[in-house]
Write an enzyme that holds these catalytic residues in place. Structure first.
Site, PDB file in Angstrom:
ATOM      1  N   ARG A 186      -2.997   0.594  16.103  1.00 53.27           N
ATOM      2  CA  ARG A 186      -1.766  -0.215  16.078  1.00 53.27           C
ATOM      3  C   ARG A 186      -1.211  -0.294  17.481  1.00 53.27           C
ATOM      4  O   ARG A 186      -1.392   0.647  18.272  1.00 53.27           O
ATOM      5  CB  ARG A 186      -0.748   0.460  15.148  1.00 53.27           C
ATOM      6  N   LYS A 232       0.869   6.731  11.622  1.00 49.93           N
ATOM      7  CA  LYS A 232       1.730   5.537  11.645  1.00 49.93           C
ATOM      8  C   LYS A 232       1.031   4.243  12.043  1.00 49.93           C
ATOM      9  O   LYS A 232       1.674   3.263  12.397  1.00 49.93           O
ATOM     10  CB  LYS A 232       2.985   5.743  12.523  1.00 49.93           C
ATOM     11  N   THR A 252      -1.755  -4.983  -2.532  1.00 53.01           N
ATOM     12  CA  THR A 252      -1.546  -4.067  -1.404  1.00 53.01           C
ATOM     13  C   THR A 252      -0.518  -4.614  -0.397  1.00 53.01           C
ATOM     14  O   THR A 252      -0.379  -4.067   0.698  1.00 53.01           O
ATOM     15  CB  THR A 252      -2.875  -3.788  -0.664  1.00 53.01           C
ATOM     16  N   SER A 253       0.188  -5.660  -0.789  1.00 49.36           N
ATOM     17  CA  SER A 253       1.230  -6.202   0.102  1.00 49.36           C
ATOM     18  C   SER A 253       2.314  -5.135   0.316  1.00 49.36           C
ATOM     19  O   SER A 253       2.448  -4.204  -0.495  1.00 49.36           O
ATOM     20  CB  SER A 253       1.867  -7.441  -0.517  1.00 49.36           C
ATOM     21  N   PHE A 254       3.066  -5.287   1.378  1.00 49.14           N
ATOM     22  CA  PHE A 254       4.139  -4.324   1.674  1.00 49.14           C
ATOM     23  C   PHE A 254       5.097  -4.218   0.481  1.00 49.14           C
ATOM     24  O   PHE A 254       5.441  -3.124   0.035  1.00 49.14           O
ATOM     25  CB  PHE A 254       4.882  -4.765   2.938  1.00 49.14           C
ATOM     26  N   HIS A 274      -6.233  12.125   9.858  1.00 45.06           N
ATOM     27  CA  HIS A 274      -5.662  11.824  11.177  1.00 45.06           C
ATOM     28  C   HIS A 274      -6.455  12.548  12.265  1.00 45.06           C
ATOM     29  O   HIS A 274      -6.096  12.480  13.438  1.00 45.06           O
ATOM     30  CB  HIS A 274      -4.199  12.257  11.260  1.00 45.06           C
ATOM     31  N   TRP A 307      -1.548   1.989   3.913  1.00 44.49           N
ATOM     32  CA  TRP A 307      -1.909   0.606   3.537  1.00 44.49           C
ATOM     33  C   TRP A 307      -3.434   0.478   3.422  1.00 44.49           C
ATOM     34  O   TRP A 307      -3.970  -0.034   2.423  1.00 44.49           O
ATOM     35  CB  TRP A 307      -1.353  -0.336   4.605  1.00 44.49           C
ATOM     36  N   SER A 339       7.645   3.417  14.701  1.00 47.08           N
ATOM     37  CA  SER A 339       7.310   3.909  13.366  1.00 47.08           C
ATOM     38  C   SER A 339       7.223   5.444  13.346  1.00 47.08           C
ATOM     39  O   SER A 339       7.711   6.086  12.414  1.00 47.08           O
ATOM     40  CB  SER A 339       5.982   3.283  12.926  1.00 47.08           C
TER      41      SER A 339
HETATM   42  P1  A3P Z   1       6.806   0.876   9.842  1.00 44.08           P
HETATM   43  O1  A3P Z   1       7.416   2.202  10.079  1.00 44.08           O
HETATM   44  O2  A3P Z   1       6.664   0.064  11.096  1.00 44.08           O
HETATM   45  O3  A3P Z   1       7.472   0.113   8.751  1.00 44.08           O
HETATM   46  P2  A3P Z   1       1.010   5.247   8.013  1.00 44.08           P
HETATM   47  O4  A3P Z   1       0.626   4.946   6.614  1.00 44.08           O
HETATM   48  O5  A3P Z   1      -0.135   5.360   8.960  1.00 44.08           O
HETATM   49  O6  A3P Z   1       1.951   6.406   8.068  1.00 44.08           O
HETATM   50  O7  A3P Z   1       1.793   3.990   8.569  1.00 44.08           O
HETATM   51  C1  A3P Z   1       3.076   3.689   8.081  1.00 44.08           C
HETATM   52  C2  A3P Z   1       3.461   2.323   8.565  1.00 44.08           C
HETATM   53  O8  A3P Z   1       2.736   1.335   7.807  1.00 44.08           O
HETATM   54  C3  A3P Z   1       4.931   2.032   8.324  1.00 44.08           C
HETATM   55  O9  A3P Z   1       5.303   1.112   9.345  1.00 44.08           O
HETATM   56  C4  A3P Z   1       4.889   1.389   6.947  1.00 44.08           C
HETATM   57  O10 A3P Z   1       6.037   0.639   6.636  1.00 44.08           O
HETATM   58  C5  A3P Z   1       3.671   0.507   7.110  1.00 44.08           C
HETATM   59  N1  A3P Z   1       3.086   0.081   5.828  1.00 44.08           N
HETATM   60  C6  A3P Z   1       2.868   0.822   4.724  1.00 44.08           C
HETATM   61  N2  A3P Z   1       2.345   0.050   3.750  1.00 44.08           N
HETATM   62  C7  A3P Z   1       2.242  -1.193   4.244  1.00 44.08           C
HETATM   63  C8  A3P Z   1       1.781  -2.447   3.712  1.00 44.08           C
HETATM   64  N3  A3P Z   1       1.339  -2.541   2.484  1.00 44.08           N
HETATM   65  N4  A3P Z   1       1.824  -3.521   4.517  1.00 44.08           N
HETATM   66  C9  A3P Z   1       2.269  -3.430   5.795  1.00 44.08           C
HETATM   67  N5  A3P Z   1       2.705  -2.288   6.354  1.00 44.08           N
HETATM   68  C10 A3P Z   1       2.702  -1.172   5.589  1.00 44.08           C
END
Ligand code: A3P
Length: 344
Positions: A178, A69, A275-277, A157, A74, A186
């Protein structure tokens, strides 16, 4: 039992196991703890541990290493796109990010009773197609990683101490950390969303599990610390989720130097947008929403895998939960020069 890494394995029993299984319905097979480190993993880890530790990486590999998380997916997409798709014209980009970037130890999650059944089937079918002679019982994800073509971008991980000691002398590692309060929010959501965790407890209980280092892949600060101590190694690039959020262009430029990708300004701008959210949610969410593996009630109510993608979700913690995490963070980062950002 001793592993090739030198760790001793103990299976959780009694009260400790009951406490987990009462709220993590997915942990039907139990959990194991490794010493030293107190790493909490699935029992299936034991089967793959020596291979995961002994496997050598390739000089062209980039390993995206995180505690869950912290921005793994990303960063996988960023690194893969920078290396393989900077002009956004690679047809492979339509494959799910986890198919393009093998999840190194995924077998230790997939081998749990009743977990990720549909994903396992997809990967098993794919393995049979690309490598008909391979036996799925030898580890589907491990075999997919071993036959993946260069240059590989690999997700893990696992902390440094559970991987081959010459990892940093061979391959590059991008480590993402993080802030622990957003991480808590998260991971809490994720644990409710993903059936193989099946978390049914409260946020309060979850916060306690976190600060007790009783969540899968814990302890968080030990995980971070191992990478932080190597942050000056030329093959280690240590980044923070919050920095990616606050200035993606600056972070992509640093990554460009580290990865040696020599992208143009136009390509870096394209990678940032791709790669934006919003962009990733639109393209990838369909690969992260099988009802076999995800609790669709949680997804509908509180969001799916791409939940918020922000800094500051921790504002939903109450003051007691917040204080607990702050104390835990303070105790574990004393004199380390490691500072997290809680707002940007
Ligand atoms: P949130 O639950 O705070 O939204 P991981 O990939 O390590 O499992 O992390 C997941 C977290 O990264 C989630 O956070 C997810 O929404 C966020 N995330 C995934 N893609 C993203 C992106 N392109 N930009 C910003 N955050 C992203």
């Amino acid at each position: 039992m001793r592993l090739a890494s030198g760790h001793a394995v103990s299976y959780l029993t009694g009260e400790e196991l009951l406490k987990q299984q009462e709220v993590f319905r997915g942990y039907k097979d139990g959990l194991v703890r490794l010493t030293p480190g107190r790493w909490l993993l699935t029992p299936a880890y034991v089967k793959y541990a020596d291979e995961l530790y002994d496997t050598k990486f390739r000089s062209s590999d980039v390993v995206v290493m995180t505690y869950p998380k912290c921005g793994t997916t990303w960063t996988q997409e960023i690194v893969w796109t920078m290396r393989n798709n900077p002009d956004l014209n690679n047809p492979m980009a339509s494959l799910p990010v986890n198919a393009r970037c093998p999840f190194y130890e995924m077998d230790i999650l997939m081998d749990q009773k009743g977990s990720a059944s549909s994903l396992r089937q997809i990967l098993e079918d794919y393995l049979q197609k690309v490598a008909p002679g391979e036996k799925p019982r030898d580890g589907i994800a491990l075999q997919l990683a071993s036959i993946a073509p260069d240059p590989r971008t690999i997700k893990t991980h696992l902390p440094l101490s559970l991987l081959t000691p010459d990892l940093l002398d061979t391959a590059k590692v991008v480590y993402v950390a993080r802030n622990p309060k957003d991480l808590c929010m998260s991971y809490y959501h994720h644990s409710r969303l993903i059936q193989s965790h099946g978390y049914s407890g409260t946020l309060d209980q979850f916060t306690q599990f976190l600060v007790n280092d009783e969540l899968l892949f814990s302890p968080y600060f030990e995980h971070v610390k191992e990478a932080w101590l190597k942050r000056d190694h030329p093959n280690m690039h240590f980044i923070f989720y919050e920095d990616l959020k606050s200035d993606i262009m600056a972070e992509l430029h640093k990554l460009d130097t580290f990865l040696g990708t020599s992208l143009s300004e136009k390509q870096i701008t394209q990678v940032a947008k791709h790669t934006s959210f919003k962009g990733m949610k639109e393209r990838e969410e369909k690969h992260f929403s099988s009802p076999d593996d995800f609790n669709m009630d949680v997804a509908k109510k509180d969001g799916g895998f791409f939940r918020k993608g922000e800094v500051g979700s921790w504002k939903n913690l109450n003051s007691n939960q917040e204080a607990k995490i702050e104390l835990w963070a303070k105790r574990n980062t004393l004199n380390m020069g490691l500072h997290f950002k809680y707002k940007i």
